[in-house]
Design an enzyme around this catalytic site. Structure first.
Site, mmCIF file in Angstrom:
data_model
loop_
_atom_site.group_PDB
_atom_site.id
_atom_site.type_symbol
_atom_site.label_atom_id
_atom_site.label_comp_id
_atom_site.label_asym_id
_atom_site.label_seq_id
_atom_site.Cartn_x
_atom_site.Cartn_y
_atom_site.Cartn_z
ATOM 1 N N THR A 18 -6.742 -7.526 11.980
ATOM 2 C CA THR A 18 -7.037 -6.034 11.925
ATOM 3 C C THR A 18 -6.537 -5.531 13.167
ATOM 4 O O THR A 18 -5.999 -4.410 13.012
ATOM 5 C CB THR A 18 -8.713 -6.064 11.831
ATOM 6 N N GLU A 70 -4.016 -5.883 4.094
ATOM 7 C CA GLU A 70 -5.080 -6.975 3.859
ATOM 8 C C GLU A 70 -5.520 -7.711 5.253
ATOM 9 O O GLU A 70 -4.778 -8.239 5.681
ATOM 10 C CB GLU A 70 -4.896 -8.005 2.795
#
Length: 492
Positions: A239, A259
């Site tokens: 992330t 993703e």
């Protein structure tokens, strides 16, 4: 693993159908995580190299987009067949590059074969539709056309699967792809598949590869996204880095699929088959040493069955084979490097210092090896409650009610994959509806995967979906085309 004294693999930037050194002449070395020997030497690209790679891909665009759909399908089917024949070759590369186990290598190949075959079918799918119109003198159509050069950023942890997922549908729909593999696995997350696709018949330039020194990653990543010839971006990874990619995509107005990380929960209800659940959870946690984006991080068990489940789960953990990645039975081998093992150990140490209980494992890591570890009594003031463990580290939580289990499962910034074990399908579906995750598996584990499925997350786990039936629209531009079958009247 790299044999002691073996000659390192050397690769240049893959541009067209040739390999060239970086313009600066620089290289970057990758070490075998087990032996510490140099496994490979790669060209270390700078911005000028990125521009050359993209130029080659852009030059190949008209030919590849104009290749008959049936031919593109045949090439991808041929690539799938070639890949199915090379399990041994890929396994040896994976062992030396990431320390991944033989079982993980075999799964990477089998899943990637399925992904290629499913993507191949998309090449010959309809590319548009007729639209309703109020003008009887016009035919109105929505037509899909290949978007252009795709920049694909691939991680190291599921290298072949995630590389295939990043490029297969893009190629099927007529787009050239620039692969930027992970610095930790440049061969298995980039070159291996690119070589195979070229052998299968993808024309020169339709698949290219650019590698870089880790310190140059910010410059290379931005250069790839900023180049006006790049029309689509897809990224799988953390992330933290995903936010950077997302910011660049926003700045340069590039559609992007992200993703990202996960804090994946599995809920075990009081009517679950506890033996089945214990085995499934142990697999979901410790396969590939827990270094899968879909690996379970939090095991949430109803209090009424918590003691029995924990006993069965710990017994399953005790049966997990750890150590030598060349042993076909090994589930927990080395992590990607010693830094990763030390980070997992730091999560355990922080949790224990604040009151957590270690039920199995722990102890100091040995190089890149960290033992399979299970921790209980984790609280929100601990790093382990919030941070993705991304290693062989499981946490068990006890809750009183189903509502409590759902609340805990959703108490995270992430939302990638989840599961619920129950023998009551209706009850399982009710829980699935309330879990805020991109995937929910009822009576199965969180690492379940399928080439036809829409793979992706919500919240800080990203947005957009990979998958042959779900990604095709992302890689095409929808154009409105009208054809008048008579001359219109103009007010002139």
């Amino acid at each position: 693993m790299t044999a002691v004294g073996a000659q390192p693999i050397e690769r240049g930037l893959l541009i067209g159908d040739t390999e060239i050194p970086a313009a600066s002449g620089r290289i970057t070395e990758h070490l075998d995580p087990v032996t510490g020997e140099v496994h490979s030497r790669m060209a270390a690209a700078g911005k000028e190299d990125v521009d050359r790679v993209i130029a080659a891909a852009h030059a190949a665009f008209p030919q590849w987009a104009g290749t008959p759909a049936s031919q593109r399908r045949l090439i991808l089917e041929r690539a799938a067949q070639l890949l199915s024949e090379r399990v041994g070759e890929f396994t040896e590369l994976l062992l030396g590059e990431t320390g991944g186990t033989r079982a993980w290598a075999a799964f990477n190949v089998s899943m990637s074969v399925d992904l290629l075959r499913q993507a191949a079918t998309m090449a010959t799918e309809p590319t548009g539709k007729m639209l309703a119109t109020d003008d009887p003198g016009k035919w109105s159509m929505a037509v899909g056309a290949p978007a252009g050069v795709v920049a694909a950023f691939v991680p190291w942890n599921g290298p072949l699967i995630l590389c295939t997922r990043a490029v297969a549908v893009a190629l099927a729909t007529g787009n050239p792809v620039v692969i930027r593999p992970s610095e930790d696995a440049p061969i298995t997350s980039g070159y291996f598949l690119a070589d195979l696709l070229i052998e299968a018949g993808v024309p020169a330039g339709a698949v290219t590869v650019v590698t870089n020194e880790r310190s140059d990653a910010p410059e290379v990543v931005e250069a790839l996204i900023a180049n006006p010839r790049v029309r689509r971006v897809n990224f799988t990874g953390s992330t933290t880095v995903g936010r950077i990619v997302g910011r660049h995509a926003g700045t340069y107005l590039k559609p992007v699929i992200l993703e990202l990380g996960g804090k994946n929960p599995i809920v075990v209800l009081d009517d679950a088959d506890l033996d089945h659940a214990a085995r499934g959870v142990a697999f979901a946690k410790f396969f590939n040493s827990g270094q899968i984006c879909l690996s379970v991080d939090r095991i949430i068990v109803l209090e009424s069955v918590a003691d029995e489940f924990t006993e069965k789960f710990l017994a399953a953990v005790d049966r997990v084979v750890q150590g030598d990645p060349t042993d076909p039975r090994t589930l927990v081998g080395p992590m990607i490097n010693a830094r990763a093992a030390e980070r997992v150990a730091g999560l355990v140490q922080d949790a224990v210092s604040k009151g957590a209980t270690v039920l199995r494992g722990s102890g100091a890591p040995e190089g890149a090896f960290h033992p399979a570890t299970v921790v209980a009594d984790v609280t929100p003031d601990m790093r382990l409650y919030h941070e993705e463990s991304f290693g062989p580290l499981a946490t068990i939580y006890r809750v009183a009610t189903v509502d409590d289990a759902i609340a805990l499962a959703n108490d995270t910034e992430y939302g990638l994959s989840s599961a619920v074990y129950t023998e009551n399908a209706t009850r399982g579906l009710d829980v699935a509806r309330r879990l805020e995750h991109g995937a929910v598996h009822v009576n199965d584990h969180s690492v379940a995967d399928d080439p036809q499925a829409p793979v992706g997350g919500v919240k800080d786990s990203g947005f957009g979906r990979f998958g042959s039936q779900w990604g095709a629209d992302f890689f095409t531009e929808t154009r409105w085309v009208t054809v008048a079958d008579r001359h219109s009247e103009y007010p002139l």
